[in-house]
Enzyme design. Structure first.
Site, PDB file in Angstrom:
ATOM      1  N   ARG A  39       0.818  -1.210   0.000  1.00 40.01           N
ATOM      2  CA  ARG A  39       0.000   0.000   0.000  1.00 40.01           C
ATOM      3  C   ARG A  39       0.858   1.269   0.000  1.00 40.01           C
ATOM      4  O   ARG A  39       0.390   2.349   0.339  1.00 40.01           O
ATOM      5  CB  ARG A  39      -0.956  -0.015   1.188  1.00 40.01           C
ATOM      6  CG  ARG A  39      -2.326  -0.583   0.855  1.00 40.01           C
ATOM      7  CD  ARG A  39      -2.279  -2.027   0.500  1.00 40.01           C
ATOM      8  NE  ARG A  39      -3.591  -2.556   0.130  1.00 40.01           N
ATOM      9  CZ  ARG A  39      -3.750  -3.767  -0.394  1.00 40.01           C
ATOM     10  NH1 ARG A  39      -2.700  -4.545  -0.599  1.00 40.01           N
ATOM     11  NH2 ARG A  39      -4.957  -4.211  -0.716  1.00 40.01           N
ATOM     12  N   VAL A 163       3.561  -4.087  -6.446  1.00 39.47           N
ATOM     13  CA  VAL A 163       4.161  -5.431  -6.323  1.00 39.47           C
ATOM     14  C   VAL A 163       5.214  -5.629  -7.403  1.00 39.47           C
ATOM     15  O   VAL A 163       6.307  -6.120  -7.153  1.00 39.47           O
ATOM     16  CB  VAL A 163       3.067  -6.524  -6.391  1.00 39.47           C
ATOM     17  CG1 VAL A 163       3.689  -7.907  -6.385  1.00 39.47           C
ATOM     18  CG2 VAL A 163       2.092  -6.387  -5.221  1.00 39.47           C
ATOM     19  N   ARG A 251      21.179  25.387 -15.591  1.00 38.57           N
ATOM     20  CA  ARG A 251      21.586  26.758 -15.290  1.00 38.57           C
ATOM     21  C   ARG A 251      21.374  27.573 -16.567  1.00 38.57           C
ATOM     22  O   ARG A 251      21.233  27.025 -17.670  1.00 38.57           O
ATOM     23  CB  ARG A 251      23.064  26.796 -14.898  1.00 38.57           C
ATOM     24  CG  ARG A 251      23.372  26.145 -13.564  1.00 38.57           C
ATOM     25  CD  ARG A 251      24.863  26.005 -13.352  1.00 38.57           C
ATOM     26  NE  ARG A 251      25.547  27.298 -13.240  1.00 38.57           N
ATOM     27  CZ  ARG A 251      26.875  27.408 -13.158  1.00 38.57           C
ATOM     28  NH1 ARG A 251      27.633  26.334 -13.224  1.00 38.57           N
ATOM     29  NH2 ARG A 251      27.427  28.583 -13.031  1.00 38.57           N
ATOM     30  N   HIS A 252      21.414  28.877 -16.445  1.00 37.70           N
ATOM     31  CA  HIS A 252      21.404  29.771 -17.615  1.00 37.70           C
ATOM     32  C   HIS A 252      22.686  29.506 -18.406  1.00 37.70           C
ATOM     33  O   HIS A 252      23.631  28.888 -17.895  1.00 37.70           O
ATOM     34  CB  HIS A 252      21.393  31.214 -17.122  1.00 37.70           C
ATOM     35  CG  HIS A 252      22.494  31.459 -16.131  1.00 37.70           C
ATOM     36  ND1 HIS A 252      23.805  31.701 -16.506  1.00 37.70           N
ATOM     37  CD2 HIS A 252      22.500  31.399 -14.779  1.00 37.70           C
ATOM     38  CE1 HIS A 252      24.554  31.811 -15.430  1.00 37.70           C
ATOM     39  NE2 HIS A 252      23.799  31.616 -14.368  1.00 37.70           N
ATOM     40  N   ASN A 258      29.856  35.584 -15.628  1.00 40.36           N
ATOM     41  CA  ASN A 258      30.552  34.288 -15.540  1.00 40.36           C
ATOM     42  C   ASN A 258      31.915  34.427 -16.204  1.00 40.36           C
ATOM     43  O   ASN A 258      32.940  34.012 -15.678  1.00 40.36           O
ATOM     44  CB  ASN A 258      29.786  33.181 -16.291  1.00 40.36           C
ATOM     45  CG  ASN A 258      28.511  32.741 -15.592  1.00 40.36           C
ATOM     46  OD1 ASN A 258      27.546  32.433 -16.245  1.00 40.36           O
ATOM     47  ND2 ASN A 258      28.499  32.710 -14.270  1.00 40.36           N
ATOM     48  N   ARG A 301      19.828  36.633 -17.675  1.00 38.47           N
ATOM     49  CA  ARG A 301      20.574  35.519 -18.271  1.00 38.47           C
ATOM     50  C   ARG A 301      19.723  34.242 -18.332  1.00 38.47           C
ATOM     51  O   ARG A 301      19.875  33.426 -19.237  1.00 38.47           O
ATOM     52  CB  ARG A 301      21.877  35.268 -17.520  1.00 38.47           C
ATOM     53  CG  ARG A 301      21.749  35.018 -16.017  1.00 38.47           C
ATOM     54  CD  ARG A 301      23.101  35.148 -15.346  1.00 38.47           C
ATOM     55  NE  ARG A 301      23.157  34.796 -13.936  1.00 38.47           N
ATOM     56  CZ  ARG A 301      22.881  35.629 -12.934  1.00 38.47           C
ATOM     57  NH1 ARG A 301      22.471  36.873 -13.214  1.00 38.47           N
ATOM     58  NH2 ARG A 301      22.981  35.243 -11.677  1.00 38.47           N
ATOM     59  N   GLU A 323      19.192  33.636  -8.297  1.00 41.77           N
ATOM     60  CA  GLU A 323      20.443  33.156  -7.699  1.00 41.77           C
ATOM     61  C   GLU A 323      20.564  33.607  -6.243  1.00 41.77           C
ATOM     62  O   GLU A 323      19.986  34.638  -5.850  1.00 41.77           O
ATOM     63  CB  GLU A 323      21.637  33.658  -8.526  1.00 41.77           C
ATOM     64  CG  GLU A 323      23.024  33.215  -8.020  1.00 41.77           C
ATOM     65  CD  GLU A 323      23.179  31.701  -7.888  1.00 41.77           C
ATOM     66  OE1 GLU A 323      24.087  31.151  -8.535  1.00 41.77           O
ATOM     67  OE2 GLU A 323      22.390  31.076  -7.159  1.00 41.77           O
ATOM     68  N   ALA A 345      35.493  35.344   3.853  1.00 42.91           N
ATOM     69  CA  ALA A 345      35.927  34.174   3.063  1.00 42.91           C
ATOM     70  C   ALA A 345      36.165  32.988   4.001  1.00 42.91           C
ATOM     71  O   ALA A 345      35.746  31.864   3.730  1.00 42.91           O
ATOM     72  CB  ALA A 345      37.188  34.511   2.284  1.00 42.91           C
ATOM     73  N   HIS A 388      19.858  28.865 -11.518  1.00 37.32           N
ATOM     74  CA  HIS A 388      21.252  29.231 -11.220  1.00 37.32           C
ATOM     75  C   HIS A 388      21.916  28.148 -10.380  1.00 37.32           C
ATOM     76  O   HIS A 388      21.231  27.306  -9.795  1.00 37.32           O
ATOM     77  CB  HIS A 388      21.253  30.573 -10.469  1.00 37.32           C
ATOM     78  CG  HIS A 388      20.515  31.640 -11.203  1.00 37.32           C
ATOM     79  ND1 HIS A 388      21.126  32.544 -12.052  1.00 37.32           N
ATOM     80  CD2 HIS A 388      19.190  31.921 -11.274  1.00 37.32           C
ATOM     81  CE1 HIS A 388      20.222  33.328 -12.600  1.00 37.32           C
ATOM     82  NE2 HIS A 388      19.029  32.970 -12.137  1.00 37.32           N
TER      83      HIS A 388
END
Ligand SMILES: O=c1[nH]cnc2c1c(-c1ccc(Br)cc1)cn2-c1ccccc1
Length: 449
Positions: A39, A163, A251-252, A258, A301, A323, A345, A388
């Site tokens: 089920r 099944v 992604r674009h 980029n 983009r 993004e 960072a 993105h």
């Protein structure tokens, strides 16, 4: 034993039944599956577990069948693990099955009482009032919230697909008999359970919370839903379906940012990015996917990447697909960030999932704003998502059942199209990578997870 009391601080309810928390401690939830074999109890358990984990609830499935199969002294009984093992008058087999359930419940108590888990899903037939009473006692003794999901299904087509898809290859039958024999034996196992089956009735416990799902979600009966998790579970079950379909993710195409190694922004496609957009249009001319819907982010983009798809694909533009917002780092390169914000960072490298850019977002924030997109994807049929990198990592982590800590590291190269086909317990996945020189798509397939 699972019946000993818990050490956790506990919630109590006020006169209206609303929980009053001494110090905002959430009561852990036990979700209990109920239903005859075939089920969809394991299907629901796995899918629900994947959804709850993705939304941030530590969740684990406890499948009693797996406990039975690992149980040493059940080994011999397994070899007859055909229907007779499950017959109600097979006393020692019943003992093994009860022990397996007991061990699963002990592990569940440890998982929840230790704080490691927030939700436990108890995947077993639980088809008698007596068995359910034991579980309700167990939840009371451990101060756990208990929610029953009963799957009731008398549609032969759905049962047959179950099944065929998942029972015939189950470990109980592996290498023991042919597919036809396994199927016949399984139907007998179901007959044995039917003799003992007592469907849930609200009269069996005055505080019983449950949902009856009828014929794979064609209709529902919901009773006394308590708390946030239970209402999210009900909402999820009312939005999923079994119909086969595919979800395409891309992604674009390459953007000006980029090409410069800059984060975020809203720059247009480069010449290579436009080549990808043209190839994507051609791909769906050849693939001719039935009633394909196109969902795009609201970035230039992404819209440019979808511009060569047929207008009748009803491109919709979702802000939720934009993004991840890099805040003060928008428009910078990673070198810029290293020089201007070295601490940022370091913090990001330390915990990439929870790290939030100042005035920006974290991956955790993106998962939260994607929840409505995931829910709508569950409801739909064939959809192409043009979005993105960070967003697709979150979406793929959901379908691949990846831990959230691994989510920010999922590899999604530019100019590649992912085709996901959800199956009962996994996702078939094909990745088409465009070779910009030749205009050819290189195809690689995988089963995930
Ligand atoms: O209600 C069923 N009865 C028999 N089988 C079933 C179901 C469901 C199911 C149950 C509830 C909801 Br909401 C959606 C689907 C899924 N399955 C399934 C089918 C094939 C393979 C694996 C599982």
């Amino acid at each position: 034993s699972p019946l000993e009391t818990t050490k956790r601080k506990v919630a109590h309810s006020d006169q209206h039944g609303f929980s009053v928390f001494p110090d905002q401690v959430r009561v852990p939830n036990v979700i209990v599956m109920v239903g005859l074999p075939a089920r969809g109890k394991t299907y629901i358990s796995k899918k629900l577990c994947r959804y709850l984990k993705w939304t941030g609830f530590k969740t684990k499935v406890f499948n009693v069948g797996e406990y039975r199969r690992t149980d040493a002294n059940a080994a011999d009984a397994i070899h007859g693990a055909n229907a007779s093992f499950f017959s109600p008058d097979n006393a020692d087999a019943l003992k093994v099955r009860t022990e397996a359930a007991g061990r699963a419940m002990e592990d569940m108590a440890d998982y929840l009482n230790s704080g490691a888990g927030a939700v436990a899903i108890f995947d077993a037939t639980n088809t008698t009032k007596f068995r359910r009473k034991t579980i309700i006692e167990f939840c009371k003794n451990n101060t756990l919230r208990c929610f029953f999901i009963e799957s009731v299904c008398d549609d032969p087509a759905i049962i047959d697909s179950n099944v065929t898809d998942v029972k015939v290859n189950s470990p109980d039958y592996k290498g023991l008999m042919s597919a036809e024999q396994a199927k016949e034996d399984f139907m007998n196992r179901i007959e044995n359970y039917k003799k003992q089956y007592e469907p849930i009735e609200e009269s069996e416990d005055e505080k019983l919370s449950f949902i009856k799902v009828i014929n794979a979600g064609r209709s529902f009966k919901v009773h006394q839903v308590q708390g946030h998790v239970q209402s999210r579970v009900v909402y999820f079950l009312m939005n999923i379906h079994l119909l086969p379909r595919s979800i395409f993710l891309t992604r674009h195409g390459e953007s000006e940012y980029n090409a410069m190694g800059r984060l975020g922004g809203d720059s247009p496609l480069t010449e290579d990015g436009r080549k990808y957009a043209v190839a994507l249009g051609e791909f769906f001319e050849e693939e001719s996917v039935q009633n394909l819907r196109v969902w795009c982010s609201q970035k230039v983009r992404a819209a440019q990447t979808a511009q060569y798809l047929r207008p009748e694909m009803h491109a919709e533009y979702w802000k939720a697909l934009d993004e991840l917002d890099a805040g003060i780092c928008e428009g910078l390169t990673y070198e810029d960030i290293q020089q201007r914000y070295p601490k940022q960072a370091d913090d990001r490298a330390a915990d990439k999932y929870h790290y939030r850019y100042p005035s920006g977002e974290s991956y955790e924030d993106v998962v939260s704003r994607l929840e409505p997109v995931i829910m709508e994807l569950e409801r739909q049929a064939n959809v192409l998502v043009v979005s993105h990198q960070a967003v697709l990592r979150c979406i793929l982590a959901y379908f691949y059942d990846r831990p959230l800590s691994e989510l920010p590291f999922i590899d999604i190269p530019l100019h590649s199209l992912v085709k996901l086909t959800p199956r009962a317990y996994h996702c078939d996945s094909t990745i088409y990578k465009l070779d910009l020189e030749t205009g050819e798509w290189d195809e690689t397939s995988a089963q995930l997870p």
